[in-house]
Enzyme design. Structure first.
Site, mmCIF file in Angstrom:
data_model
loop_
_atom_site.group_PDB
_atom_site.id
_atom_site.type_symbol
_atom_site.label_atom_id
_atom_site.label_comp_id
_atom_site.label_asym_id
_atom_site.label_seq_id
_atom_site.Cartn_x
_atom_site.Cartn_y
_atom_site.Cartn_z
ATOM 1 N N ASP A 55 30.767 29.627 39.807
ATOM 2 C CA ASP A 55 31.924 30.472 40.112
ATOM 3 C C ASP A 55 31.801 31.846 39.433
ATOM 4 O O ASP A 55 30.978 32.042 38.511
ATOM 5 C CB ASP A 55 33.204 29.761 39.647
ATOM 6 C CG ASP A 55 34.394 30.073 40.547
ATOM 7 O OD1 ASP A 55 34.381 31.124 41.208
ATOM 8 O OD2 ASP A 55 35.339 29.263 40.558
ATOM 9 N N ASP A 82 39.520 30.481 48.689
ATOM 10 C CA ASP A 82 40.411 29.533 48.000
ATOM 11 C C ASP A 82 41.556 29.120 48.901
ATOM 12 O O ASP A 82 42.300 28.192 48.587
ATOM 13 C CB ASP A 82 40.983 30.172 46.723
ATOM 14 C CG ASP A 82 40.025 30.049 45.543
ATOM 15 O OD1 ASP A 82 38.957 29.437 45.710
ATOM 16 O OD2 ASP A 82 40.350 30.573 44.459
#
Ligand code: GLA
Length: 767
Positions: A507, A577
């Site tokens: 990430d 997301d």
């Protein structure tokens, strides 16, 4: 717009000489080429077999290089001024078409000199250049003029390199071309070599300029976004002037993605028409300029962003640019996407040309957020295994003092309260359930509240004495520093050596600020934009080398680091997301313009969704996610027995169709964009024996029936049996018909209500 235009037809005579015949033709826009295509059809002896072959040839007399591969030809030549000039880029030409020696454009006036109006492959800033330069340098003596002339070339298999040199100084640029036989996509890059005895500073550098056929009325497509709303497709007519797509953020960004496609304005068919497209393989700040000049010529120039950029080359040093990939399709924007997808699978991904199919994964981020511990994760793992999940991933929260996003980043030890005996018991449990194990990391970041930052405050990007702006309570480690690179590689290597980990979700949750590098001299600091990304790539490369079984996902708070640069080192991408299955239809549609469904991770999450508080059936959520690589991100502790039954069935069905979805050809049949009430995608297997159509109705209106679905990509003469994977076949519709029938007559689906979904398969009955 129709015009008179000329097409030079040059034919080799029996005695080895050539005849050049200028043919004047009347027709629309790029009519010379249309006519040449007709001539090819009329004289089939000149047409070369359109197979998967690639060739690069050099005609010494004319000084012309011709690159042919798949359905594309790319032709460049050395003109009388020793400039490398673009001559043709488009549908594959007849094998015997010979180009005459190129001549530079005379220029239109003293204001628009020849160097500006000649379509050059790579042009430095010098000699009165006003269009976007590919290279701009400053020498210590103040000279900033650079004019590149052709020196020599080499051809090795599918690669061509052309060496250029400044007219007086020993600055060389090697233009590098590699053509892909399967798709005709060209990979271009440039290497600037300082062979002078002094240093120079590169202030702007591109990998390549792509020149389109002279013409007006082009349309540009590009992708924009923001967190939780990535992959919005935009279209705009190309007008005189410049459109800049870029990121100044240190990484790819989702505000613009480094992809473009250009076609003729007004063409609406997904599957026919000329499209020129490209994708810059760079995960740092980047820039693509799409420029239409005064002579209605369109050029696309791309490379690292020149904003705040400077790269000093000492004598003997060189700078290699990223790769800029581009291709041409005559099968519309749909064909352009399919070529890119095929190219990513066959040439870009770490295991290309045979990347492994993506396993069905479970990730508890949306279910538990930072509250991960051994017992809870094991309980979730049991439930995930019961529905057929193949990979169990522990997300953020397993390390350091990571109770929330305020602390812990940088301290990569297993949290002893959450996992008292380390990760091994959980990993063993996951393995005993028949799944492999994955883990979340965010290696390039640090929370100020961490042991790492307390020990090494100088390791972050910063300007001495200036504030350090935080994003999500974190700072950026300066990966360009050798000690930071060693630290990041070291902890990841240890993590993978000490634990049986099959997968990392890598990430990256903020963009750069205050990009200073006080440890090096002021005139060295701006190379951070290059050195950072190089080190990122080299860490990924070395990790993969040392741990060959590892698979990695590129995630950046969603889809903020998806590009062909990072894709060379990572196996899958996290597009957003935003996991709302309805929003995802548009997000995934946009993503698919540039990137393959096989790398597009899509999770089934809880309903109502956290994003929109929208309620969607579990089946709808599955069908939306099954258009890409399926994952489950719901809180399984809240599921009822019937949810587990539905999920088990859908996961099993996904495994049957995933090869078609992940490796096959994607056809966008009804777009979910622009307020559309329906959307339909179809994936067809490489051998055209299987197809799956995903059908979504957003909201029924005024008794309108669902539009007929015209399938694509089937073999017309082959019989296919249609079956419902989810939903049901319309009464009276035959189940077995030819590919021609399903494509021309079409397929009926009966969906009514709000947020309805169905999926249908087609199986060939014979070879
Ligand atoms: C980012 C990712 C999410 C999740 C969180 C964890 O936002 O995109 O999927 O991993 O970080 O902090």
């Amino acid at each position: 717009m129709s015009t008179w235009s000329s097409a030079n037809i040059k034919r080799r005579n029996g005695n080895g000489s050539y005849t050049i015949k200028p043919v004047w033709v009347w027709g629309p826009r790029y009519s010379g080429l249309l006519w040449m295509a007709l001539i090819c059809m009329a004289f089939p002896q000149f047409v070369r077999a359109q197979s998967h072959d690639a060739s690069i040839r050099f005609d010494k007399d004319a000084q012309v290089f011709r690159i042919d591969a798949a359905d594309t030809s790319y032709v460049i030549g050395i003109n009388e001024k020793k400039q490398v000039q673009t001559l043709y880029w488009g549908k594959r030409l007849c094998a015997d078409d010979i180009f005459a020696a190129p001549h530079s454009d005379p220029g239109s006036s003293s204001f628009d000199s020849s160097t500006n109006t000649t379509q050059q492959e790579f042009v430095a800033w010098g000699g009165g250049l006003y269009v976007e330069p590919d290279l701009k340098v400053t020498f210590p003596d103040g000279n900033r003029d650079l004019v590149l002339h052709y020196v020599s070339y080499t051809i090795k298999g599918s690669q061509l390199s052309i060496l250029l040199k400044d007219i007086s100084r020993d600055v060389y640029v090697e233009l590098q071309y590699k053509v892909d036989a399967v798709t005709g996509i060209l990979r271009r890059s440039a290497q600037v070599q300082n062979r002078t005895s002094g240093q120079l500073t590169i202030e702007q550098i591109s990998a390549a300029t792509w020149n389109l056929p002279r013409g007006m009325d082009y349309r540009l497509r590009y992708l924009t976004g923001r967190w939780a709303a990535e992959w919005n497709l935009h279209e705009q007519v190309i007008q005189p002037g410049k459109t800049i797509l870029e990121s100044r953020r240190g990484s790819t960004g989702d505000q613009n993605n480094p992809w473009f496609a250009i076609d003729w304005n007004g063409s609406n068919d997904q599957d026919s028409g000329d499209v020129w497209f490209g994708d810059l393989g760079w995960s740092g700040s980047w820039q693509i300029s799409i420029e239409q000049d005064q002579m209605q010529q369109v050029r696309v120039t791309g490379g690292p962003n020149s904003f705040d950029f400077g790269y000093r080359l000492i004598p003997g040093e060189h700078l290699q640019t990223p790769y800029f990939y581009a291709g041409y399709s005559h099968e519309g924007i749909g064909g352009a996407s399919r070529l890119l997808h095929r190219f990513e699978i066959s040439s870009i991904l770490p295991h290309a040309p045979n990347p492994k199919l993506r396993p069905v994964l479970y990730n508890s981020w949306e279910a538990t957020e930072f509250k991960v511990d051994e017992a809870d994760q094991e309980a979730l793992a049991e439930k995930a295994a019961s529905i057929g999940v193949e990979r169990f991933v522990v997300d953020d929260g397993w390390f350091g003092q990571r109770a929330n996003d305020h602390a812990g980043l940088g301290d990569w030890y297993v949290n002893p309260v959450k996992f008292p005996q380390g990760l091994k018991p959980l990993i063993d449990k996951v393995h005993s359930l028949g799944m492999d194990f994955g883990l979340w990391v965010e290696p390039e970041m640090v929370n100020p509240d961490s042991d790492l930052y307390r020990e090494h405050p100088d390791w972050v990007l910063n300007f001495t004495g200036r504030p350090r702006s935080e994003g999500r309570n974190q700072l950026m480690l300066n990966l360009a520093r050798p000690d930071v690179r060693a630290f990041v590689f070291g902890f990841l290597d240890k993590l993978l050596s000490d634990n049986d980990i099959a997968f990392l979700k890598w990430d990256y949750n903020r963009n750069w600020s205050e990009p200073g590098w006080p440890a090096v001299a002021p005139d060295e600091q701006k190379r951070v934009y290059i050195d950072y990304v190089r080190n990122l790539y080299s860490i990924l490369d070395e990790l993969r080398e040392k741990h060959p079984g590892i698979e990695i996902e590129s995630c950046s708070g969603g889809g903020s680091r998806v590009d062909l640069g990072i894709m060379r080192y990572t196996d899958e991408m996290w597009p957003s997301d935003n996991t709302d299955a309805f929003d995802r239809l548009q997000i995934q549609d946009g993503f698919s313009y540039a990137y393959a469904p096989g790398v597009m991770m899509a999770w089934v999450t809880d309903s109502p969704t956290w994003v929109n508080q929208r309620t969607l059936s579990l089946e709808y959520r599955f069908l939306s996610a099954m258009q890409g690589s399926l994952g489950i991100g719901a809180n399984l502790n809240h599921w009822k027995p019937e949810d587990f039954r539905t999920a088990k069935k859908m996961v099993a069905e996904y495994k049957q169709i995933r090869e078609t979805v992940q490796r096959g050809s994607l056809y966008r049949l009804i777009s979910p964009q622009n307020g559309s009430e329906q959307s339909v995608t179809e994936s067809v297997s490489v051998d055209q024996r299987h197809a799956i159509a995903f059908v979504f109705l957003h909201s029924s209106q005024k008794l309108y029936p669902f539009p007929r679905i015209f399938l694509r990509g089937l073999k017309p003469e082959v019989m296919y049996r249609a079956a419902a994977l989810s939903g049901r076949l319309v009464d009276g519709q035959p189940a077995i018909e030819s590919g021609a029938y399903w494509m021309q007559h079409g397929f009926d689906a009966e969906l009514r209500g709000d947020f309805k979904a169905a999926a249908f398969t087609l199986e060939a009955l014979q070879n």
